[in-house]
Write a protein that holds these residues in place. Structure first.
Motif, PDB file in Angstrom:
ATOM      1  N   GLN A 221     -29.508 -19.365  28.299  1.00  0.00           N
ATOM      2  CA  GLN A 221     -29.243 -18.646  27.042  1.00  0.00           C
ATOM      3  C   GLN A 221     -27.762 -18.267  26.920  1.00  0.00           C
ATOM      4  O   GLN A 221     -27.406 -17.157  26.492  1.00  0.00           O
ATOM      5  N   HIS A 222     -26.917 -19.232  27.296  1.00  0.00           N
ATOM      6  CA  HIS A 222     -25.469 -19.100  27.113  1.00  0.00           C
ATOM      7  C   HIS A 222     -24.987 -20.510  26.791  1.00  0.00           C
ATOM      8  O   HIS A 222     -25.302 -21.451  27.521  1.00  0.00           O
ATOM      9  N   HIS A 223     -24.219 -20.650  25.713  1.00  0.00           N
ATOM     10  CA  HIS A 223     -24.009 -21.971  25.118  1.00  0.00           C
ATOM     11  C   HIS A 223     -22.528 -22.317  24.976  1.00  0.00           C
ATOM     12  O   HIS A 223     -21.756 -21.497  24.446  1.00  0.00           O
TER      13      HIS A 223
ATOM     14  N   THR B 109     -16.669 -19.899  26.278  1.00  0.00           N
ATOM     15  CA  THR B 109     -16.207 -18.544  25.964  1.00  0.00           C
ATOM     16  C   THR B 109     -17.440 -17.766  25.520  1.00  0.00           C
ATOM     17  O   THR B 109     -18.456 -18.367  25.170  1.00  0.00           O
ATOM     18  N   THR B 110     -17.349 -16.464  25.549  1.00  0.00           N
ATOM     19  CA  THR B 110     -18.460 -15.661  25.020  1.00  0.00           C
ATOM     20  C   THR B 110     -18.100 -15.311  23.586  1.00  0.00           C
ATOM     21  O   THR B 110     -17.194 -14.510  23.343  1.00  0.00           O
ATOM     22  N   PHE B 111     -18.754 -16.031  22.645  1.00  0.00           N
ATOM     23  CA  PHE B 111     -18.300 -15.922  21.255  1.00  0.00           C
ATOM     24  C   PHE B 111     -18.667 -14.587  20.606  1.00  0.00           C
ATOM     25  O   PHE B 111     -18.027 -14.186  19.638  1.00  0.00           O
ATOM     26  N   SER B 112     -19.641 -13.883  21.170  1.00  0.00           N
ATOM     27  CA  SER B 112     -20.010 -12.590  20.574  1.00  0.00           C
ATOM     28  C   SER B 112     -18.897 -11.551  20.744  1.00  0.00           C
ATOM     29  O   SER B 112     -18.753 -10.664  19.908  1.00  0.00           O
TER      30      SER B 112
ATOM     31  N   ASP C 103     -19.422 -17.550  31.510  1.00  0.00           N
ATOM     32  CA  ASP C 103     -18.616 -18.721  31.130  1.00  0.00           C
ATOM     33  C   ASP C 103     -18.106 -19.447  32.382  1.00  0.00           C
ATOM     34  O   ASP C 103     -18.052 -20.677  32.415  1.00  0.00           O
TER      35      ASP C 103
HETATM   36  C1  LIG Z   1     -29.173 -13.556  21.907  1.00  0.00           C
HETATM   37  C2  LIG Z   1     -28.410 -14.596  22.645  1.00  0.00           C
HETATM   38  O1  LIG Z   1     -28.470 -14.383  24.022  1.00  0.00           O
HETATM   39  C3  LIG Z   1     -26.955 -14.626  22.197  1.00  0.00           C
HETATM   40  O2  LIG Z   1     -26.866 -14.887  20.824  1.00  0.00           O
HETATM   41  C4  LIG Z   1     -26.134 -15.582  22.982  1.00  0.00           C
HETATM   42  C5  LIG Z   1     -26.526 -17.025  22.875  1.00  0.00           C
HETATM   43  N1  LIG Z   1     -25.554 -17.845  23.576  1.00  0.00           N
HETATM   44  C6  LIG Z   1     -24.281 -17.470  23.660  1.00  0.00           C
HETATM   45  N2  LIG Z   1     -23.379 -18.276  24.188  1.00  0.00           N
HETATM   46  C7  LIG Z   1     -22.094 -17.944  24.237  1.00  0.00           C
HETATM   47  N3  LIG Z   1     -21.207 -18.800  24.767  1.00  0.00           N
HETATM   48  N4  LIG Z   1     -21.658 -16.769  23.774  1.00  0.00           N
HETATM   49  C8  LIG Z   1     -22.485 -15.868  23.240  1.00  0.00           C
HETATM   50  O3  LIG Z   1     -22.032 -14.803  22.818  1.00  0.00           O
HETATM   51  C9  LIG Z   1     -23.868 -16.210  23.175  1.00  0.00           C
HETATM   52  N5  LIG Z   1     -24.758 -15.386  22.697  1.00  0.00           N
END
Ligand SMILES: C[C@H](O)[C@H](O)[C@H]1CNC2=NC(N)=NC(=O)C2=N1
Length: 89
Positions: free
Chosen positions: A49-51, A66-69, A77
């Motif tokens: 759950q990290h993309h 990167t952590t896009f949030s 990362d």
């Molecule tokens: C709810 C869920 O875990 C989030 O939306 C995750 C999904 N995957 C994600 N991946 C990445 N790279 N950054 C994020 O902030 C992120 N948020």
């Protein structure tokens, strides 16, 4: 984990550290080999759950972690970049 120190180490493995991002290009002989790599990466990303960001340009796949949030480079990362290298083999 010291994220900045780990990111510096990854620079030695071909990752480019750009602001809060780790970026690396992966080259394949065939288009479908790159697509298989992308699919494996997608499975791993779903599991964690990290993309990553993924750009497909024929046989060159660019992966961005990167952590896009929060627009920050985080432990997940670093782990993602290491997992990407493992998948590439
Ligand atoms: C709810 C869920 O875990 C989030 O939306 C995750 C999904 N995957 C994600 N991946 C990445 N790279 N950054 C994020 O902030 C992120 N948020």
């Amino acid at each position: 984990m010291d994220v900045k120190a780990e990111a510096k180490k990854l620079e030695g493995d071909g990752w480019e550290l750009k602001e809060e991002k780790l970026v690396k290009k992966f080259k394949f002989d065939r288009f479908l080999d790159g697509i298989e790599f992308v699919n494996m990466l997608a499975q791993q990303a779903e599991k964690e759950q990290h993309h990553p960001g993924i750009r497909i340009n024929y046989t060159t796949i660019t992966v961005v972690w990167t952590t896009f949030s929060t627009h920050e480079l985080k432990e997940r990362d670093i782990e993602g970049a290491k997992a990407t290298d493992k998948i590439f083999g």
